[in-house]
Structures are given as structure tokens and as C-alpha cells.
Enzyme design. Structure first.
Site, PDB file in Angstrom:
ATOM      1  N   CYS B 103      15.980  23.539  52.909  1.00 42.65           N
ATOM      2  CA  CYS B 103      15.832  22.443  53.866  1.00 42.65           C
ATOM      3  C   CYS B 103      16.396  22.897  55.220  1.00 42.65           C
ATOM      4  O   CYS B 103      15.824  22.644  56.283  1.00 42.65           O
ATOM      5  CB  CYS B 103      16.604  21.203  53.410  1.00 42.65           C
ATOM      6  SG  CYS B 103      16.270  20.667  51.738  1.00 42.65           S
ATOM      7  N   CYS B 106      14.496  24.827  58.216  1.00 45.43           N
ATOM      8  CA  CYS B 106      13.780  24.085  59.261  1.00 45.43           C
ATOM      9  C   CYS B 106      14.673  23.064  59.960  1.00 45.43           C
ATOM     10  O   CYS B 106      14.562  22.845  61.150  1.00 45.43           O
ATOM     11  CB  CYS B 106      12.588  23.346  58.668  1.00 45.43           C
ATOM     12  SG  CYS B 106      11.311  24.435  58.009  1.00 45.43           S
ATOM     13  N   HIS B 107      15.515  22.399  59.176  1.00 40.38           N
ATOM     14  CA  HIS B 107      16.223  21.224  59.711  1.00 40.38           C
ATOM     15  C   HIS B 107      17.662  21.489  60.152  1.00 40.38           C
ATOM     16  O   HIS B 107      18.337  20.554  60.602  1.00 40.38           O
ATOM     17  CB  HIS B 107      16.210  20.093  58.678  1.00 40.38           C
ATOM     18  CG  HIS B 107      14.831  19.615  58.315  1.00 40.38           C
ATOM     19  ND1 HIS B 107      14.032  18.899  59.168  1.00 40.38           N
ATOM     20  CD2 HIS B 107      14.100  19.771  57.173  1.00 40.38           C
ATOM     21  CE1 HIS B 107      12.881  18.617  58.575  1.00 40.38           C
ATOM     22  NE2 HIS B 107      12.896  19.140  57.363  1.00 40.38           N
ATOM     23  N   CYS B 141       8.051  18.041  51.570  1.00 39.14           N
ATOM     24  CA  CYS B 141       8.634  19.230  52.207  1.00 39.14           C
ATOM     25  C   CYS B 141       8.689  20.368  51.205  1.00 39.14           C
ATOM     26  O   CYS B 141       8.397  21.512  51.529  1.00 39.14           O
ATOM     27  CB  CYS B 141      10.051  18.939  52.707  1.00 39.14           C
ATOM     28  SG  CYS B 141      10.103  18.413  54.430  1.00 39.14           S
ATOM     29  N   CYS B 204      10.312 -11.951  42.867  1.00 44.08           N
ATOM     30  CA  CYS B 204      11.579 -11.398  43.361  1.00 44.08           C
ATOM     31  C   CYS B 204      12.392 -12.517  44.014  1.00 44.08           C
ATOM     32  O   CYS B 204      13.609 -12.608  43.862  1.00 44.08           O
ATOM     33  CB  CYS B 204      11.324 -10.307  44.402  1.00 44.08           C
ATOM     34  SG  CYS B 204      10.158  -9.023  43.899  1.00 44.08           S
ATOM     35  N   CYS B 207      14.956 -15.027  42.162  1.00 40.44           N
ATOM     36  CA  CYS B 207      16.348 -14.611  41.951  1.00 40.44           C
ATOM     37  C   CYS B 207      17.042 -14.280  43.270  1.00 40.44           C
ATOM     38  O   CYS B 207      18.155 -14.713  43.516  1.00 40.44           O
ATOM     39  CB  CYS B 207      16.402 -13.378  41.046  1.00 40.44           C
ATOM     40  SG  CYS B 207      16.135 -13.748  39.307  1.00 40.44           S
ATOM     41  N   HIS B 208      16.381 -13.490  44.100  1.00 39.56           N
ATOM     42  CA  HIS B 208      17.090 -12.836  45.201  1.00 39.56           C
ATOM     43  C   HIS B 208      17.035 -13.586  46.533  1.00 39.56           C
ATOM     44  O   HIS B 208      17.665 -13.180  47.498  1.00 39.56           O
ATOM     45  CB  HIS B 208      16.577 -11.402  45.370  1.00 39.56           C
ATOM     46  CG  HIS B 208      16.782 -10.578  44.131  1.00 39.56           C
ATOM     47  ND1 HIS B 208      18.029 -10.282  43.645  1.00 39.56           N
ATOM     48  CD2 HIS B 208      15.906 -10.034  43.249  1.00 39.56           C
ATOM     49  CE1 HIS B 208      17.909  -9.562  42.530  1.00 39.56           C
ATOM     50  NE2 HIS B 208      16.637  -9.415  42.267  1.00 39.56           N
ATOM     51  N   CYS B 249      13.655  -4.491  37.256  1.00 38.09           N
ATOM     52  CA  CYS B 249      13.488  -5.922  37.538  1.00 38.09           C
ATOM     53  C   CYS B 249      12.197  -6.436  36.908  1.00 38.09           C
ATOM     54  O   CYS B 249      12.175  -7.495  36.295  1.00 38.09           O
ATOM     55  CB  CYS B 249      13.445  -6.177  39.046  1.00 38.09           C
ATOM     56  SG  CYS B 249      15.061  -6.449  39.772  1.00 38.09           S
TER      57      CYS B 249
END
Lengths: 167, 288
Positions: B103, B106-107, B141, B204, B207-208, B249
Site C-alpha cells: 500500500c 503508492c500511498h 487496490c 431497521c 429498532c434503531h 440484523c
């Protein structure tokens, strides 16, 4: 007589597939002669789903069982919570998502409670509460639960027989 | 009917505490442990900046965790997720694949090049004409630039690298982009979020959104925010992605889950991260 009853139960299992739409629900239920009527606030199913009365002791197990009714997931029942000291695994950890079930039989008739167990969305369209006795109107049900109700008809009656004592 | 739950009470207590502590700091008092916990943004609600945001207050899952779980997360030596963070750091500079690259080739310095990345993924990815999430970006990548094998979703390597990359945005506010390009996918994610599914027939939101802070049996429902992901989940005994959590979930409501990295879940991830706008990136968080 027994054969007729068994036949009727089978018919109900196959045909009493309570669907999301109220009209379809009413039409189907009428077909099954379930005598569904509009209560003052919510629907009512007056006759036992099996023709038999329920067993409250079994109902209590169903309410606690996480794979069955699992009523405790969302509801507190004070009278049962007292048993938590003796059997914490079964009775403790009652949730607070739904209203406490203490005195629920004073708030609803037996028929209304049955209808709420079968499909609470008929009364409260936005509720989180599952319909425990319906097989249609679902999205992407996982393989082993496909076409099945959460509870069997008699299990609904067992829970109901305990609920009606919560006065 | 809105009842004041212990959680709600705790929330307002926390707010009070935060205000008191803030006042204390302004008055020149010493920073206390509680102040440090509140000042990092994890213990305090964020107010949504977007109009029409469905929540009045945005809370990290940290807020709903038990004291011991919070302490485990906050202690560098106790947080088991840090083992994966370290592994990710090592992988960053490890040469792999036919191109003999890492990685880093390049980075360069991740602390600079990856800063902010964890706040904005999933992004719109023109070559795919759809969204790509961070795990997918890392694997792309590997397969394209490094000519190395893609990592599996639940592999320690992919979890480690994702944690390491996201970690470079630690404490930065989550900010996925909602623009003309991402909107159609965001819309799909939103529709998914509000769709009832499974035999238990819940969305979802049931509950959330409608019931966060309340107890479902012994578990406290959270807002289902993603800012701590990949999270070290005590139940899993290892870190996991938000994609894995979606599957869990779905299974809990007895629905057939989608695959990790499916369009459905990547769109959902974008939408869920949008719901958590402004929350500080916390990975690797610790959750029950």
C-alpha cells in the site's frame, strides 16, 4: 369429530394466512368463518384459533421462550418478573419497548388480545410487534421460516389464556 | 406513549454532566476523566446538519454500551481491536502480489494520505457506476494495482487494513457525500432501511430509530451507527465490518440476508453512515 377438528386446523393453517391488507384479511377470515368484527378501537377475533382453550402454564413458557413468543423481549410483566430470582435465565431481562402487560386484560377483550397476537399491525400499522400467526405479506423470509407462522395456533391460545388473567 | 427509560434519563444526565464539565473547563478547572470522555465526542450527541434528517440527536453506539465496555474501548492496552490495528499497520508496508508493491508504495505515509478516508466511504466510483465501500476499495487496490489476491470479508487481513485506514481519521466527523451522483444509491439504501423484512417483519427503523435506548431483553438498542466499524464485537470475539453486522440484523428478524459487499448492503452502508453524520470515527470500537 376429531377428524373434522384436525381438518379444520389444517384448513386454518393453510388458509388463515393473515395478510397485511385489512380487506384481504377480512375476506380471508370471513372465508374461514372466524367472525372478525371491528371492536371499539381494534379488531377482534372472538373464537379460539383451534377451538380449544389454552393452557396458561404452557403460555408462560411460550412468553419466555426466545425462539417462540419472546414477549419478554419487549414487555414487562411484573407478576412474572417476581419469579426472576428463582429462575433468572427464564424470567429476567424483560424489555421496555412495548407497554407493560400488567392489567392488559382490563384494557382489551379476549378477542382483541387474540387479534393483537395474530397480527398487531391491523390495529397499530407502524408497530414493531411481529404478527405471530400469519404467513403472508412478508419480505425475504429466511429459508427455514418460509410459509410458517411464528407461533402455532394452539401456542397463541396458550399465551392468550395467560394474558386474560392479567387484570 | 413516551416513557422516561433509564437510558433516556442517562442521556439527559450525560448532557448535564457535559455542560457542567464544559463550564468547569471554561472556568479554568482541571480536565477530569469525565471531561475527557465527553470532549472526544463519543459521549455527547451530535446535532444533524442536514435538513430532513430523521434523528434529532445522533448518538454513537458508545453511548449505549456498558461502562466496562467503554473502558475496554478507551484503554489502548485493553482494546482487543488494537491487535488488528497493529496487523493492519504491518500490512500497509508489506509487499505482496506480482507487482511487488505494498500500500505504502503508492500511498506513502498513511497518516497523511489516508486521513479523512474513513469519514467519507462509501463513495461513488465512476468505473463501477455505483458506490464502493472501503473494504472493496482496499481489495480493488490489491487486485488491480498490486496484482495480489483479494482478501476475504471476514479475514483478519482485510479487517486489519480497514481498521488501520479508518483509524487515520480517528475523531474526525463522519461525512459521506450526498450529491447528485450518490443520491440514487442513498435513496435505495434509505428504502432498504425502512422496509419491513423477515418473519418478524421489522425494518431497521423499528429498532434503531423508534426504540433506541430501550431494552430488548437484556440488550440496549442503539441507533445502529457505523462510526465505530469495523468494531471489535465481544459476541464475535473479533472485529467485524458493518456489512457483517447487517447480515446479523437481518437474520435476527428471520430475513434472508444479502451478501457482504452486495449492492443492497453497500447502498445501505452509505445511508447508515449518512445517518451518522458528524459522529467521530472510533474504529476499532468495542461493542457487546
Amino acid at each position: 369429530m376429531k377428524a373434522i377438528k384436525t381438518g379444520l386446523s389444517l384448513l386454518m393453517l393453510a388458509g388463515l394466512t393473515i395478510v397485511a391488507s385489512q380487506t384481504a384479511f377480512a375476506a380471508e377470515a370471513a372465508m374461514m368463518k372466524l367472525e372478525i368484527s371491528d371492536g371499539p378501537a381494534i379488531k377482534s377475533i372472538k373464537k379460539s384459533l383451534t377451538g380449544k382453550t389454552g393452557d396458561p402454564a404452557k403460555g408462560e413458557n411460550m412468553m419466555a421462550n426466545r425462539k417462540k413468543g419472546n414477549c419478554f423481549a419487549c414487555h414487562v410483566i411484573s407478576s412474572l418478573a417476581k419469579k426472576a430470582a428463582k429462575n433468572p435465565k427464564k424470567y429476567s431481562d424483560m424489555g421496555d419497548i412495548g407497554p407493560p402487560l400488567d392489567g392488559v386484560a382490563g384494557r382489551y377483550t379476549e378477542g382483541e388480545l387474540r387479534a393483537l397476537l395474530v397480527n398487531a399491525k391491523l390495529a397499530f400499522p407502524d408497530t414493531i410487534m411481529p404478527g405471530f400467526y400469519r404467513t403472508k405479506g412478508f419480505t425475504r423470509v429466511k429459508g427455514k421460516f418460509k410459509g410458517k407462522t411464528v407461533l402455532k395456533a394452539q401456542e397463541v391460545e396458550d399465551i392468550l389464556s395467560l394474558l386474560v388473567t392479567f387484570k | 406513549m413516551i416513557r422516561k427509560t433509564p437510558e433516556l434519563a442517562e442521556r439527559s444526565n450525560m448532557r448535564q454532566l457535559f455542560k457542567m464539565v464544559l463550564a468547569g473547563c471554561l472556568a479554568g478547572s482541571l480536565m477530569t476523566g469525565a471531561a475527557m470522555a465527553a470532549a472526544d465526542g463519543k459521549s455527547e450527541a451530535v446535532t444533524p446538519t442536514s435538513k430532513d434528517h430523521p434523528l434529532e440527536e445522533i448518538w454513537s453506539g458508545y453511548h449505549f454500551a456498558k461502562k466496562g465496555t467503554k473502558e475496554t474501548q478507551d484503554n489502548e492496552f485493553d482494546n482487543p481491536g488494537n491487535l488488528w490495528l497493529e496487523q493492519g499497520m504491518e500490512l500497509w508496508s508489506k509487499v505482496d502480489g506480482d507487482e511487488k508493491k505494498s500500500c505504502q508504495s503508492c500511498h506513502n505515509d498513511a497518516a497523511k494520505s489516508m486521513k479523512g478516508v474513513g469519514t467519507r466511504y462509501p463513495i461513488f466510483f465512476p468505473p463501477w457506476k455505483k458506490l464502493i465501500n472501503l473494504e472493496q476499495r482496499i481489495n480493488l487496490c490489491r487486485t488491480k494495482q498490486m496484482k495480489a489476491k483479494a482478501y476475504k470479508w471476514k479475514s483478519n487481513e482485510l479487517l486489519g487494513l480497514t481498521i488501520f485506514v479508518s483509524r487515520q481519521s480517528l475523531g474526525m466527523p463522519a461525512a459521506v457525500v450526498l450529491d447528485d451522483k450518490t443520491k440514487p444509491f442513498w435513496e435505495k439504501g434509505k428504502a432498504h432501511y425502512y422496509k419491513r423484512r423477515g418473519q418478524l417483519d421489522m425494518s431497521c427503523a423499528h429498532c434503531h430509530q423508534a426504540n433506541y435506548g430501550k431494552k430488548i431483553r437484556s440488550n440496549t438498542l442503539t441507533q445502529g451507527q457505523a462510526n465505530g466499524f469495523p468494531t471489535y464485537r465481544l459476541k464475535w470475539g473479533k472485529p467485524g465490518s458493518i456489512q457483517r453486522r447487517f447480515k446479523g440484523c437481518n437474520k435476527q428478524v428471520r430475513a434472508k440476508p444479502y451478501k457482504m459487499g452486495s449492492d443492497e448492503y453497500v447502498n445501505l452502508e452509505h445511508y447508515v453512515r449518512w445517518r451518522g453524520q458528524g459522529l467521530p470515527i472510533e474504529t476499532p470500537s468495542v461493542r457487546p
